[in-house]
Design a protein around this motif. Structure first.
Motif, mmCIF file in Angstrom:
data_model
loop_
_atom_site.group_PDB
_atom_site.id
_atom_site.type_symbol
_atom_site.label_atom_id
_atom_site.label_comp_id
_atom_site.label_asym_id
_atom_site.label_seq_id
_atom_site.Cartn_x
_atom_site.Cartn_y
_atom_site.Cartn_z
ATOM 1 N N UNK A 117 24.681 67.316 4.859
ATOM 2 C CA UNK A 117 25.603 67.905 6.054
ATOM 3 C C UNK A 117 26.866 67.080 5.985
ATOM 4 N N UNK A 118 27.880 67.802 6.061
ATOM 5 C CA UNK A 118 29.294 67.354 6.182
ATOM 6 C C UNK A 118 29.908 67.521 7.316
ATOM 7 N N UNK A 119 30.240 66.470 8.119
ATOM 8 C CA UNK A 119 30.632 66.785 9.511
ATOM 9 C C UNK A 119 31.665 65.723 10.104
ATOM 10 N N UNK A 120 32.374 65.978 11.172
ATOM 11 C CA UNK A 120 33.364 65.057 11.904
ATOM 12 C C UNK A 120 32.510 63.482 12.280
ATOM 13 N N UNK A 121 33.180 62.502 12.082
ATOM 14 C CA UNK A 121 32.747 61.290 12.380
ATOM 15 C C UNK A 121 33.808 60.548 12.444
ATOM 16 N N UNK A 122 33.763 59.675 13.605
ATOM 17 C CA UNK A 122 34.932 58.553 13.911
ATOM 18 C C UNK A 122 34.489 57.357 13.441
ATOM 19 N N UNK A 123 35.667 56.881 12.605
ATOM 20 C CA UNK A 123 35.444 55.265 12.171
ATOM 21 C C UNK A 123 36.174 54.374 13.169
ATOM 22 N N UNK A 124 35.511 53.324 13.536
ATOM 23 C CA UNK A 124 36.032 52.375 14.229
ATOM 24 C C UNK A 124 36.436 51.022 13.779
ATOM 25 N N UNK A 125 37.641 50.764 13.344
ATOM 26 C CA UNK A 125 37.858 49.314 13.075
ATOM 27 C C UNK A 125 37.870 48.235 14.001
ATOM 28 N N UNK A 126 36.914 47.391 13.984
ATOM 29 C CA UNK A 126 36.454 46.699 14.994
ATOM 30 C C UNK A 126 37.300 45.367 14.958
ATOM 31 N N UNK A 127 37.918 45.287 13.977
ATOM 32 C CA UNK A 127 38.851 43.924 13.822
ATOM 33 C C UNK A 127 40.109 44.210 14.589
ATOM 34 N N UNK A 128 40.722 45.376 14.693
ATOM 35 C CA UNK A 128 41.960 46.101 15.070
ATOM 36 C C UNK A 128 41.843 47.075 16.419
ATOM 37 N N UNK A 129 40.631 47.293 16.411
ATOM 38 C CA UNK A 129 40.287 48.291 17.430
ATOM 39 C C UNK A 129 41.030 49.649 17.392
ATOM 40 N N UNK A 130 41.092 50.027 16.061
ATOM 41 C CA UNK A 130 41.653 51.031 15.663
ATOM 42 C C UNK A 130 40.570 52.366 15.533
ATOM 43 N N UNK A 131 40.960 53.462 15.876
ATOM 44 C CA UNK A 131 39.772 54.619 15.715
ATOM 45 C C UNK A 131 40.636 55.704 14.831
ATOM 46 N N UNK A 132 39.776 56.361 14.085
ATOM 47 C CA UNK A 132 40.253 57.551 13.371
ATOM 48 C C UNK A 132 39.106 58.401 13.260
ATOM 49 N N UNK A 133 39.449 59.888 13.039
ATOM 50 C CA UNK A 133 38.177 60.633 12.998
ATOM 51 C C UNK A 133 38.473 61.305 11.661
ATOM 52 N N UNK A 134 37.412 61.616 10.753
ATOM 53 C CA UNK A 134 37.471 61.974 9.306
ATOM 54 C C UNK A 134 36.095 62.768 9.086
ATOM 55 N N UNK A 135 35.906 63.243 8.152
ATOM 56 C CA UNK A 135 34.409 63.900 7.694
ATOM 57 C C UNK A 135 33.784 62.996 7.090
ATOM 58 N N UNK A 136 32.413 63.060 6.941
ATOM 59 C CA UNK A 136 31.404 62.238 6.334
ATOM 60 C C UNK A 136 29.934 62.874 6.274
ATOM 61 N N UNK A 137 29.395 62.396 5.272
ATOM 62 C CA UNK A 137 28.086 62.794 5.152
ATOM 63 C C UNK A 137 27.006 61.895 5.888
ATOM 64 N N UNK A 138 27.615 60.803 6.389
ATOM 65 C CA UNK A 138 26.663 59.809 7.037
ATOM 66 C C UNK A 138 26.445 60.294 8.373
ATOM 67 N N UNK A 139 25.330 60.054 8.686
ATOM 68 C CA UNK A 139 24.915 60.379 10.173
ATOM 69 C C UNK A 139 24.353 59.197 10.937
ATOM 70 N N UNK A 140 25.204 58.434 11.529
ATOM 71 C CA UNK A 140 24.946 57.266 12.512
ATOM 72 C C UNK A 140 24.278 57.562 13.618
ATOM 73 N N UNK A 141 23.511 56.990 14.475
ATOM 74 C CA UNK A 141 22.816 57.052 15.531
ATOM 75 C C UNK A 141 23.831 57.085 16.856
ATOM 76 N N UNK A 142 24.737 55.984 16.689
ATOM 77 C CA UNK A 142 25.660 55.709 17.942
ATOM 78 C C UNK A 142 26.656 56.954 17.968
ATOM 79 N N UNK A 143 27.186 57.084 19.287
ATOM 80 C CA UNK A 143 28.270 58.286 19.708
ATOM 81 C C UNK A 143 29.345 57.614 20.151
#
Length: 82
Positions: free
Chosen positions: A8-34
């Motif tokens: 499944x290819x869906x929208x996911x937020x990637x969060x750069x913890x070192x700079x606190x930068x967040x961006x949304x893109x699509x990915x096949x990974x399915x993490x449990x955190x939201x």
């Protein structure tokens, strides 16, 4: 394409913890955190340590990051035994 063999290819937020930068893109990974995004929807979040917002090549800044004590680990592993 064959049906049922692709992840499944869906929208996911990637969060750069070192700079606190967040961006949304699509990915096949399915993490449990939201995380709740700016549009009010809940998206799965993937935490990364380095992205284009914090990488020295893209920022032009020299950044020293010793998150796991790598130098100390190396010294302890390879120090001469007396």
């Amino acid at each position: 394409m064959k049906k049922g063999i692709h992840p499944e290819y869906k929208d996911v937020v990637f969060w750069d913890t070192s700079s606190d930068h967040k961006f949304i893109t699509r990915s096949t990974q399915s993490p449990k955190e939201t995380i709740k995004w700016e549009d009010g929807k809940e998206y799965p979040v993937i935490k990364v340590e380095v992205s284009s917002a914090s990488h020295p090549f893209f920022t032009g800044k020299k950044l020293f990051m010793d998150t796991a004590g790598r130098v100390e680990k190396f010294k302890n592993k390879y120090q001469k035994k007396a």
